[in-house]
Design an enzyme around this catalytic site. Structure first.
Site, PDB file in Angstrom:
ATOM      1  N   GLU A  35       0.813  -1.211   0.000  1.00  0.00           N
ATOM      2  CA  GLU A  35       0.000   0.000   0.000  1.00  0.00           C
ATOM      3  C   GLU A  35       0.852   1.270   0.000  1.00  0.00           C
ATOM      4  OE1 GLU A  35      -3.049   2.604  -0.228  1.00  0.00           O
ATOM      5  OE2 GLU A  35      -3.102   0.450  -0.595  1.00  0.00           O
ATOM      6  N   HIS A  37       3.660   1.770  -1.729  1.00  0.00           N
ATOM      7  CA  HIS A  37       3.943   2.040  -3.138  1.00  0.00           C
ATOM      8  C   HIS A  37       2.688   2.532  -3.869  1.00  0.00           C
ATOM      9  CE1 HIS A  37       6.902  -1.329  -2.269  1.00  0.00           C
ATOM     10  NE2 HIS A  37       7.701  -0.359  -2.658  1.00  0.00           N
TER      11      HIS A  37
END
Length: 283
Positions: A35, A37
């Site tokens: 999450e 990224h």
């Protein structure tokens, strides 16, 4: 979304977009997307007409005893997550494409890379700055997005961009955490259930230091002592470093102010975790 392996194809495509006057946003990654990224990619989608992401496990930033060979790789999974986050082009170059035979040119940022992770991982930041510089030359983005969890990396890359007159905005985004507070990291998958519970000592220690600072404790030595004592309670924890630094220069300070950052690197078992927070910010 297109997955492109050929560096020259991506260069050509991005050059066309720039010539048309459109804006390029870029998120470089080593894959094993989580999450953290994806939050960068979604923000990049808002900031660019073309959103490019890269997945490249960069060998030059791993030390000889580090986990390059074991680093998790799952292009099919990562590509689907990137597509859902709005990525237009996913660059997935080969090692040979990025480092052709006879490769002999590196980018090195002095000073900022000699402390913290640079002290315990010699050569790491030379690998980071070199590969990011190469990726910037390929994509030619207007804005590049990085997570604040890698605070030293973010600081080093901002210095590189400023020193080399790169016309790129470096945007640092807040650390994304699990519901219990652990900073999201691709390396979290290495933790056993018992180690995963012990890893919460990092966020707990940072919170305790933050509370103490907000209640008037300004002496770095005592704040670091609080953090060290809390992490030291965990049987599988081994501290690499705990430091409070100036948020711009990464130089050590003796008393904290609003620009002071608490940075720590801790091994939980064999897994090295990093985290940070501005000392007066609640986390």
């Amino acid at each position: 979304m297109e997955i492109i392996y050929d560096i020259k194809v991506v260069q050509s495509r991005c050059e066309e977009v720039r010539r048309s006057g459109k804006r390029i946003a870029f998120v470089p990654t080593m894959g094993c997307l989580h999450e953290g990224h994806l939050s960068l990619m979604r923000e990049g989608r808002e900031r660019g007409d073309l959103l490019v992401a890269s997945i490249f496990v960069n060998p030059t930033q791993f030390g000889p005893k580090e986990d390059f060979a074991a680093y998790p790789r799952d292009l099919e999974r990562d590509a689907e997550l990137a597509r859902q986050a709005g990525v237009d082009i996913l660059l997935h170059p080969t090692v040979e494409g990025m480092y052709p035979g006879g490769f002999a040119t590196y980018v090195n940022v002095e000073g900022l890379t000699k402390t913290l992770c640079g002290e315990s991982r010699p050569g790491h930041f030379r690998g980071v700055t070199t590969v990011v510089c190469k990726l910037f030359n390929i994509v030619q983005p207007h804005v590049a997005l990085f997570g604040r969890k890698d605070f030293q990396q973010l600081t080093v890359l901002r210095r590189m961009v400023a020193d080399l007159n790169m016309p790129i905005e470096i945007l640092g985004m807040p650390t994304v955490r699990e519901p219990d507070g652990l900073a999201m990291s691709s390396r979290n998958i290495y933790l056993s259930p018992a180690e995963r519970r012990q890893a919460l000592a990092l966020i707990d220690a940072m919170r305790q230091a933050g509370v103490a600072a907000r209640h008037g404790e300004q002496h770095v030595r005592r704040l670091v002592g609080l953090v060290r004592e809390r992490i030291g309670r965990e049987p599988d924890a081994r501290i690499d470093y705990i430091k409070i630094c100036d948020g711009d220069t990464l130089e050590s300070v003796e008393r904290v102010d609003t620009n002071s950052v608490l940075l720590l690197a801790v091994y939980i078992g064999r897994t090295r975790l990093i985290d940070n927070n501005y000392i007066f910010e609640e986390v």
